[in-house]
Scaffold this active site. Structure first.
Site, PDB file in Angstrom:
ATOM      1  N   ASP A 172     -24.860 -53.900  -1.035  1.00 16.30           N
ATOM      2  CA  ASP A 172     -24.153 -53.457  -2.237  1.00 16.30           C
ATOM      3  C   ASP A 172     -24.411 -54.461  -3.353  1.00 16.30           C
ATOM      4  O   ASP A 172     -25.036 -55.506  -3.131  1.00 16.30           O
ATOM      5  CB  ASP A 172     -22.656 -53.291  -1.990  1.00 16.30           C
ATOM      6  CG  ASP A 172     -22.087 -52.093  -2.778  1.00 16.30           C
ATOM      7  OD1 ASP A 172     -22.351 -52.017  -4.001  1.00 16.30           O
ATOM      8  OD2 ASP A 172     -21.417 -51.248  -2.174  1.00 16.30           O
ATOM      9  N   ASP A 184     -29.768 -54.192  -4.789  1.00 23.30           N
ATOM     10  CA  ASP A 184     -29.739 -52.939  -5.543  1.00 23.30           C
ATOM     11  C   ASP A 184     -30.560 -51.904  -4.786  1.00 23.30           C
ATOM     12  O   ASP A 184     -31.764 -52.080  -4.567  1.00 23.30           O
ATOM     13  CB  ASP A 184     -30.331 -53.163  -6.940  1.00 23.30           C
ATOM     14  CG  ASP A 184     -30.202 -51.943  -7.838  1.00 23.30           C
ATOM     15  OD1 ASP A 184     -30.014 -50.823  -7.316  1.00 23.30           O
ATOM     16  OD2 ASP A 184     -30.298 -52.112  -9.075  1.00 23.30           O
ATOM     17  N   MET A 185     -29.918 -50.813  -4.387  1.00 23.44           N
ATOM     18  CA  MET A 185     -30.596 -49.795  -3.586  1.00 23.44           C
ATOM     19  C   MET A 185     -31.746 -49.130  -4.333  1.00 23.44           C
ATOM     20  O   MET A 185     -32.635 -48.530  -3.731  1.00 23.44           O
ATOM     21  CB  MET A 185     -29.601 -48.731  -3.129  1.00 23.44           C
ATOM     22  CG  MET A 185     -28.941 -47.971  -4.250  1.00 23.44           C
ATOM     23  SD  MET A 185     -27.636 -46.886  -3.633  1.00 23.44           S
ATOM     24  CE  MET A 185     -26.954 -46.277  -5.176  1.00 23.44           C
ATOM     25  N   LYS A 236     -23.406 -42.632   3.147  1.00 22.08           N
ATOM     26  CA  LYS A 236     -22.162 -41.859   3.171  1.00 22.08           C
ATOM     27  C   LYS A 236     -22.219 -40.797   2.082  1.00 22.08           C
ATOM     28  O   LYS A 236     -22.871 -39.779   2.235  1.00 22.08           O
ATOM     29  CB  LYS A 236     -20.957 -42.789   3.036  1.00 22.08           C
ATOM     30  CG  LYS A 236     -20.782 -43.714   4.250  1.00 22.08           C
ATOM     31  CD  LYS A 236     -19.438 -44.390   4.257  1.00 22.08           C
ATOM     32  CE  LYS A 236     -19.319 -45.447   3.178  1.00 22.08           C
ATOM     33  NZ  LYS A 236     -20.258 -46.575   3.380  1.00 22.08           N
ATOM     34  N   HIS A 262     -24.055 -38.086  -3.998  1.00 21.82           N
ATOM     35  CA  HIS A 262     -23.330 -37.088  -4.778  1.00 21.82           C
ATOM     36  C   HIS A 262     -23.339 -37.400  -6.273  1.00 21.82           C
ATOM     37  O   HIS A 262     -23.190 -36.504  -7.091  1.00 21.82           O
ATOM     38  CB  HIS A 262     -21.874 -36.988  -4.304  1.00 21.82           C
ATOM     39  CG  HIS A 262     -21.710 -36.276  -3.005  1.00 21.82           C
ATOM     40  ND1 HIS A 262     -21.884 -34.918  -2.881  1.00 21.82           N
ATOM     41  CD2 HIS A 262     -21.391 -36.721  -1.768  1.00 21.82           C
ATOM     42  CE1 HIS A 262     -21.683 -34.559  -1.628  1.00 21.82           C
ATOM     43  NE2 HIS A 262     -21.381 -35.628  -0.931  1.00 21.82           N
TER      44      HIS A 262
END
Length: 295
Positions: free
Chosen positions: A226, A246-247, A260, A264
């Site tokens: 995260d 950072d993804m 998860k 969205h």
């Protein structure tokens, strides 16, 4: 047998009334949500719980904070909450209603599977107001920000970063939701974690879900990715490893990537970028799988 003209008229009138009732249910449906919010704000489930799981209105009043003039209104609120199944009710001595916990309201008390923080987040002004201009959002050409960003000017994660009070509410809600759903996942779908030795939870926040996995499957080396400000507040009394990053840039190597509901709130292009980084993280381990408990 053919219906008379009067019977036809009566049938037509009933159909119109049924149609009106359906629209009224949609229009006034938010009352149920706001009644639940009021119950949480007033800690009514806790008040009933503290009396052994059932309590009269006078007993509830001793445990909640409200103005005495509002006690009759509280009775009306309890009527809504019993009709919607949040509480049960039966007549007690002197016909005083006795309110009890139901399977639903038992999820709002205690230190176990308590979803109150998540419901408080979802019923709060920030999330509810993000849907006020949904019609206007549909008028904008894609690619378009999510309804949340359209309303507040920031993604959920950015707002949590810049607004301390919302950030706390968001973190508490995510931990509660993750703990609840993951308890079910490890019991009902635990086989999906067999055969993996490492797992990284992408944008896993404070690691509520990952900690549940680590406890249930100690052979799996678990880590959470995260942003730095999130990792700075991560718990230290856990075997879960927290990684600042950072993804959108890269994802730590693991043979299982846990997602998860992060997909969205991003555009299709952003989701593709995240998923490509997930693929690289898994490929570096010689293969693996991506896990996503939410639909």
């Amino acid at each position: 047998m053919a219906l008379s003209k009067k019977q036809h008229t009566s049938t037509d009138q009933q159909a119109v009334l049924d149609a009106q009732l359906l629209l009224w249910h949609h229009t006034m449906g938010y009352v149920k949500s706001m009644a639940l919010k009021a119950a949480l704000d007033l800690s009514i489930p806790d008040a009933v719980h503290q009396h052994g799981g059932s309590a009269t209105l006078p007993q509830i009043v001793t445990k909640v904070t409200l103005h005495p003039s509002k006690i009759p209104c509280l009775r009306r609120l309890m009527r809504v909450l019993t009709l919607t199944g949040v509480f049960s009710v039966h007549a007690g001595g002197d016909d005083e209603p006795v309110y009890g916990l139901t399977p639903a309201s038992r999820l709002l008390v205690g230190s176990g599977m308590n979803v109150t923080p998540f419901l408080t987040l979802m019923l709060g002004t920030v999330f509810v107001s993000s849907l006020f201009d949904l019609g206007e959002w549909f008028r904008h050409e894609l690619p378009d920000p999510s309804p949340f960003k359209f309303a507040h000017g920031r993604h959920i994660w950015d707002l949590a970063d810049h607004d301390a009070s919302f950030g706390k509410l968001f973190d508490d809600g995510m931990v509660a939701d993750s703990s609840f759903i993951m308890d079910v996942v490890v019991k009902e779908c635990g086989d999906v974690f067999q055969g993996i030795s490492s797992l990284v939870d992408v944008a896993g926040g404070l690691g509520g879900a990952t900690q549940t996995i680590a406890k249930a499957f100690p052979h799996v080396e678990c880590s959470v990715l995260d942003l730095p400000h999130v990792v700075a507040n991560a718990p230290t009394d856990t075997d879960v490893k927290y990684i600042a990053g950072d993804m959108f840039e890269s994802i730590p190597s693991a043979n299982s990537v846990f997602l998860k509901w992060i997909l969205h709130d991003w555009s299709d292009a952003e989701c593709v970028k995240i998923l490509k980084n997930c693929k690289k993280a898994i490929a570096s381990q010689g293969g693996g799988k991506a896990l996503r408990p939410y639909t």
